[in-house]
Design a protein around this motif. Structure first.
Motif, PDB file in Angstrom:
ATOM      1  N   TYR A  81       0.841  -1.196   0.000  1.00 27.37           N
ATOM      2  CA  TYR A  81       0.000   0.000   0.000  1.00 27.37           C
ATOM      3  C   TYR A  81       0.876   1.244   0.000  1.00 27.37           C
ATOM      4  CZ  TYR A  81      -3.744  -3.147   1.486  1.00 27.37           C
ATOM      5  OH  TYR A  81      -4.659  -4.159   1.557  1.00 27.37           O
ATOM      6  N   GLU A  82       0.324   2.333  -0.527  1.00 27.69           N
ATOM      7  CA  GLU A  82       1.022   3.616  -0.548  1.00 27.69           C
ATOM      8  C   GLU A  82       0.106   4.705  -0.021  1.00 27.69           C
ATOM      9  OE1 GLU A  82       3.426   6.518  -3.663  1.00 27.69           O
ATOM     10  OE2 GLU A  82       2.084   4.993  -4.453  1.00 27.69           O
ATOM     11  N   SER A  83       0.669   5.575   0.820  1.00 25.86           N
ATOM     12  CA  SER A  83      -0.091   6.742   1.265  1.00 25.86           C
ATOM     13  C   SER A  83       0.241   7.907   0.349  1.00 25.86           C
ATOM     14  CB  SER A  83       0.241   7.106   2.714  1.00 25.86           C
ATOM     15  OG  SER A  83       1.531   7.666   2.794  1.00 25.86           O
ATOM     16  N   SER A  84      -0.720   8.798   0.165  1.00 25.83           N
ATOM     17  CA  SER A  84      -0.484   9.979  -0.664  1.00 25.83           C
ATOM     18  C   SER A  84      -1.288  11.143  -0.102  1.00 25.83           C
ATOM     19  CB  SER A  84      -0.879   9.719  -2.120  1.00 25.83           C
ATOM     20  OG  SER A  84      -2.252   9.403  -2.203  1.00 25.83           O
ATOM     21  N   SER A  85      -0.852  12.337  -0.493  1.00 23.64           N
ATOM     22  CA  SER A  85      -1.519  13.564  -0.066  1.00 23.64           C
ATOM     23  C   SER A  85      -1.341  14.596  -1.168  1.00 23.64           C
ATOM     24  CB  SER A  85      -0.897  14.072   1.235  1.00 23.64           C
ATOM     25  OG  SER A  85      -1.409  15.352   1.551  1.00 23.64           O
ATOM     26  N   GLN A  86      -2.261  15.545  -1.229  1.00 24.58           N
ATOM     27  CA  GLN A  86      -2.126  16.656  -2.167  1.00 24.58           C
ATOM     28  C   GLN A  86      -0.982  17.579  -1.760  1.00 24.58           C
ATOM     29  OE1 GLN A  86      -3.716  17.024  -4.991  1.00 24.58           O
ATOM     30  NE2 GLN A  86      -5.159  15.345  -4.739  1.00 24.58           N
ATOM     31  N   GLU A 146      -8.491  -0.073   0.944  1.00 20.83           N
ATOM     32  CA  GLU A 146      -8.141   1.312   0.621  1.00 20.83           C
ATOM     33  C   GLU A 146      -9.001   2.262   1.446  1.00 20.83           C
ATOM     34  OE1 GLU A 146      -6.478   0.874  -3.913  1.00 20.83           O
ATOM     35  OE2 GLU A 146      -8.542   1.531  -3.651  1.00 20.83           O
ATOM     36  N   THR A 147      -8.388   3.342   1.912  1.00 20.74           N
ATOM     37  CA  THR A 147      -9.098   4.261   2.789  1.00 20.74           C
ATOM     38  C   THR A 147      -8.480   5.649   2.716  1.00 20.74           C
ATOM     39  OG1 THR A 147      -9.949   4.527   5.038  1.00 20.74           O
ATOM     40  CG2 THR A 147      -7.685   3.752   4.837  1.00 20.74           C
ATOM     41  N   PHE A 148      -9.117   6.593   3.393  1.00 17.74           N
ATOM     42  CA  PHE A 148      -8.531   7.920   3.537  1.00 17.74           C
ATOM     43  C   PHE A 148      -8.973   8.491   4.880  1.00 17.74           C
ATOM     44  CE2 PHE A 148     -12.674   8.914   1.896  1.00 17.74           C
ATOM     45  CZ  PHE A 148     -13.031  10.087   2.545  1.00 17.74           C
ATOM     46  N   GLU A 182      -5.970  15.620   3.698  1.00 14.94           N
ATOM     47  CA  GLU A 182      -6.431  14.274   3.390  1.00 14.94           C
ATOM     48  C   GLU A 182      -5.233  13.377   3.095  1.00 14.94           C
ATOM     49  OE1 GLU A 182     -10.045  13.439   0.942  1.00 14.94           O
ATOM     50  OE2 GLU A 182      -8.545  12.456  -0.351  1.00 14.94           O
ATOM     51  N   ILE A 183      -5.196  12.248   3.773  1.00 13.06           N
ATOM     52  CA  ILE A 183      -4.193  11.210   3.534  1.00 13.06           C
ATOM     53  C   ILE A 183      -4.939  10.010   2.986  1.00 13.06           C
ATOM     54  CG2 ILE A 183      -2.409   9.750   4.547  1.00 13.06           C
ATOM     55  CD1 ILE A 183      -1.816  12.781   4.764  1.00 13.06           C
ATOM     56  N   ARG A 184      -4.497   9.531   1.850  1.00 16.34           N
ATOM     57  CA  ARG A 184      -5.176   8.430   1.171  1.00 16.34           C
ATOM     58  C   ARG A 184      -4.236   7.222   1.101  1.00 16.34           C
ATOM     59  NH1 ARG A 184      -9.702   8.055  -1.532  1.00 16.34           N
ATOM     60  NH2 ARG A 184     -10.100  10.281  -1.341  1.00 16.34           N
ATOM     61  N   TRP A 185      -4.731   6.049   1.515  1.00 18.18           N
ATOM     62  CA  TRP A 185      -3.987   4.794   1.393  1.00 18.18           C
ATOM     63  C   TRP A 185      -4.602   3.986   0.262  1.00 18.18           C
ATOM     64  CZ3 TRP A 185       0.458   3.277   3.595  1.00 18.18           C
ATOM     65  CH2 TRP A 185       0.912   3.996   4.695  1.00 18.18           C
ATOM     66  N   THR A 186      -3.779   3.611  -0.715  1.00 18.86           N
ATOM     67  CA  THR A 186      -4.258   2.837  -1.854  1.00 18.86           C
ATOM     68  C   THR A 186      -3.362   1.621  -2.082  1.00 18.86           C
ATOM     69  OG1 THR A 186      -2.972   4.221  -3.367  1.00 18.86           O
ATOM     70  CG2 THR A 186      -5.290   4.800  -3.055  1.00 18.86           C
TER      71      THR A 186
END
Length: 114
Positions: free
Chosen positions: A16-21, A56-58, A66-70
């Protein structure tokens, strides 16, 4: 797709990877080992992929970002080495040739998470 207790036990490795704007928030990665029951190798891979997508979540951090895990990748899906969940049962093994590279990324061995 329902599994049966007669199905084989598989171990799936999901990345999984976390991402943010926010460009100042560095992505993080999480490697999960998941047990899957399936009747075939193909079914196990499909179930692993679906499980990863379902997880997957945020959320919003303390700063409101917002932190998103995909799911980034299904790394591997293989039959468990043991069908029992008893003490000492070996579930999964993999081989590699470059210990220095492994040590460099594994934080539990003194590597960094960067």
């Amino acid at each position: 797709m329902e599994s049966s207790q007669n199905d084989d036990l598989y171990v799936a490795i999901l990345l999984y990877e976390s991402s943010s704007q926010d460009p100042f928030i560095k992505p993080m990665f999480q490697e999960c080992f998941v047990l899957i029951r399936a009747g075939s190798d193909e079914e196990a891979r499909v179930r692993a992929e679906q499980h990863g997508k379902d997880q997957e979540t945020f959320y919003h951090n303390v700063a409101g970002q917002e932190i998103r895990w995909t799911l980034r990748h299904v790394v591997d899906v293989n039959r468990a080495l043991s069908d029992t969940m008893e003490d000492g049962a070996e579930l999964y093994a993999r081989h590699f040739t470059n210990y220095d590279a492994y040590h460099a990324f594994e934080p539990l061995l003194g590597g960094t998470i960067d």
